[in-house]
Design an enzyme around this catalytic site. Structure first.
Site, PDB file in Angstrom:
ATOM      1  N   THR A 185       2.110  -0.001  10.987  1.00 17.93           N
ATOM      2  CA  THR A 185       1.602  -0.943   9.983  1.00 17.93           C
ATOM      3  C   THR A 185       2.070  -2.352  10.336  1.00 17.93           C
ATOM      4  OG1 THR A 185       1.636   0.743   8.274  1.00 17.93           O
ATOM      5  CG2 THR A 185       1.976  -1.507   7.516  1.00 17.93           C
ATOM      6  N   ARG A 213      -6.586   8.934   0.165  1.00 16.19           N
ATOM      7  CA  ARG A 213      -5.157   8.652  -0.076  1.00 16.19           C
ATOM      8  C   ARG A 213      -4.897   7.131   0.042  1.00 16.19           C
ATOM      9  NH1 ARG A 213      -0.838   6.135   3.109  1.00 16.19           N
ATOM     10  NH2 ARG A 213       1.121   6.982   2.369  1.00 16.19           N
ATOM     11  N   GLY A 215      -1.739   4.304   0.180  1.00 15.28           N
ATOM     12  CA  GLY A 215      -0.291   4.162   0.352  1.00 15.28           C
ATOM     13  C   GLY A 215       0.266   2.979  -0.417  1.00 15.28           C
ATOM     14  N   ASP A 216       1.445   2.523   0.011  1.00  9.32           N
ATOM     15  CA  ASP A 216       2.134   1.433  -0.692  1.00  9.32           C
ATOM     16  C   ASP A 216       1.633   0.047  -0.310  1.00  9.32           C
ATOM     17  OD1 ASP A 216       3.231   2.036   1.918  1.00  9.32           O
ATOM     18  OD2 ASP A 216       4.809   0.570   1.476  1.00  9.32           O
ATOM     19  N   THR A 236       7.205  -1.011   5.252  1.00  4.42           N
ATOM     20  CA  THR A 236       6.521  -0.057   6.122  1.00  4.42           C
ATOM     21  C   THR A 236       7.258   1.265   6.076  1.00  4.42           C
ATOM     22  OG1 THR A 236       5.958   0.499   8.404  1.00  4.42           O
ATOM     23  CG2 THR A 236       7.778  -1.041   8.111  1.00  4.42           C
ATOM     24  N   GLY A 237       6.506   2.349   6.167  1.00  2.00           N
ATOM     25  CA  GLY A 237       7.163   3.660   6.125  1.00  2.00           C
ATOM     26  C   GLY A 237       6.355   4.641   5.299  1.00  2.00           C
ATOM     27  N   GLY A 239       4.722   5.734   2.530  1.00  3.45           N
ATOM     28  CA  GLY A 239       4.217   4.961   1.397  1.00  3.45           C
ATOM     29  C   GLY A 239       4.549   5.529   0.032  1.00  3.45           C
TER      30      GLY A 239
END
Ligand code: ASP
Length: 316
Positions: A185, A213, A215-216, A236-237, A239
């Site tokens: 990301t 889906r 994410g964050d 990042t990671g 989410g």
């Protein structure tokens, strides 16, 4: 003689004021401008060939150079954040825009967001499949609608109506994605010369995710946040972990309500809310000091400020 004394004492006062201003400027640690970027956490380990690492380092270094030049010219933080993320979206090395990872049906579904710390306005898109630069669609939602987050076809219709460039979904699928799924990301946090902060984040999400889906990254307060009062943050990671913990806004609120420094606030969140291997974040406070922290093996990250300090790193 009196005139000579008057002139020389005036000169002494001017020189003393100048020296004092230099000293105090250095002392308060405030940078004229600063920018930090990340290219994702946790995708690389010791086995990664150095020449692959170098490709990513060079890309982040070029992104920092672009941001620095714009900031030197007096460009606003929000414009720099958008431009630098666009550049990384166009680069197929990263999991954002071209080169994004695919969902379980082999389709790229992109998420992005942007936030202006001066106004606390934000824009975001999720699950878009044909917008070439999702961060610009996010920016348009922020600037031109009364909403914050548009998803899927609704977001695409809006982007088309505003004349944004669209591409077939196959544009995002690159040879390097098929050969190498380790991609990150992207995110940018910026402080401009006027003291305004901004943050922008863009991603293809998690590879193999279920269609639909989110994410964050497009969730303001989870993966992205900016407020001139405190800080700008891009995460990042994994989410889902960042969403349930409201990671980005927690950092800002710990600074605002508990009076912690940026570093203390980030450390608090990592210690209390995140588990090993969840991911990382980059953040800038209003003085342009950066914190770039992660609990994965690696995180591509870089920072440059008006002080001239520039760093690009991947390992702890
Ligand atoms: N945080 C992103 C997501 O969960 C993925 C990443 O940062 O790599 O969608």
């Amino acid at each position: 003689m009196r005139r000579f004394i008057l002139i020389s004492s005036t000169l002494i006062i001017i020189a003393a004021t100048f020296i004092f201003s230099l000293v105090t400027k250095r002392d308060d640690g405030k940078k004229d401008y600063a920018i930090a970027v990340h290219g994702g956490a946790g995708y690389f380990d010791e086995k990664t060939p150095p020449e692959v690492v170098k490709l990513y380092e060079d890309a982040l270094s070029a992104a920092l150079d672009k941001g620095k030049k714009m900031l030197e010219e007096g460009t606003a933080a929000i414009d720099v954040a958008e431009a630098v993320v666009r550049m990384l979206e166009d680069d197929s090395l990263f999991n954002a825009g071209r080169g994004a990872v695919l969902n379980s049906e082999g389709v790229a579904e992109l998420d992005a967001s942007i936030m202006d710390g001066a106004t606390k306005k934000a824009g975001a898109v999720a699950g878009v499949k044909i917008i070439k630069n999702p961060v610009t669609a996010a920016r348009m939602i922020m600037d031109e609608t009364k909403h914050l987050l548009l998803v899927a076809e609704g977001a695409e219709k809006f982007a088309v109506s505003k004349g944004l460039e669209t591409v077939p979904n196959s544009y995002f699928v690159t040879w390097s994605r098929e050969r190498d799924l380790r991609k990150g990301t992207v995110g940018v946090v910026v402080l401009d010369k006027k003291g305004n902060l901004a943050a922008a984040t863009s991603t293809g999400g998690m590879g193999g995710k279920m269609p639909g889906r989110v994410g964050d990254s497009p969730i303001i307060g989870a993966g992205n946040y900016a407020d001139n009062k405190t800080c700008a943050v891009s995460c990042t990671g994994w989410g889902e972990k960042f969403i349930v913990n409201g990671v980005a806004i927690s950092v800002a609120h710990l600074m605002e309500y508990r009076n912690l420094s940026l570093e203390e606030a980030v450390n608090y969140v990592f210690k209390n809310n995140l588990k090993e291997k969840d991911g990382g974040l980059i953040a800038l406070d209003k003085n342009g000091n950066a914190v770039m922290k992660f609990n994965t093996k690696s995180m591509f990250r870089g920072y440059v400020s008006s002080d001239g300090a520039k760093e690009v790193k991947i390992w702890p």
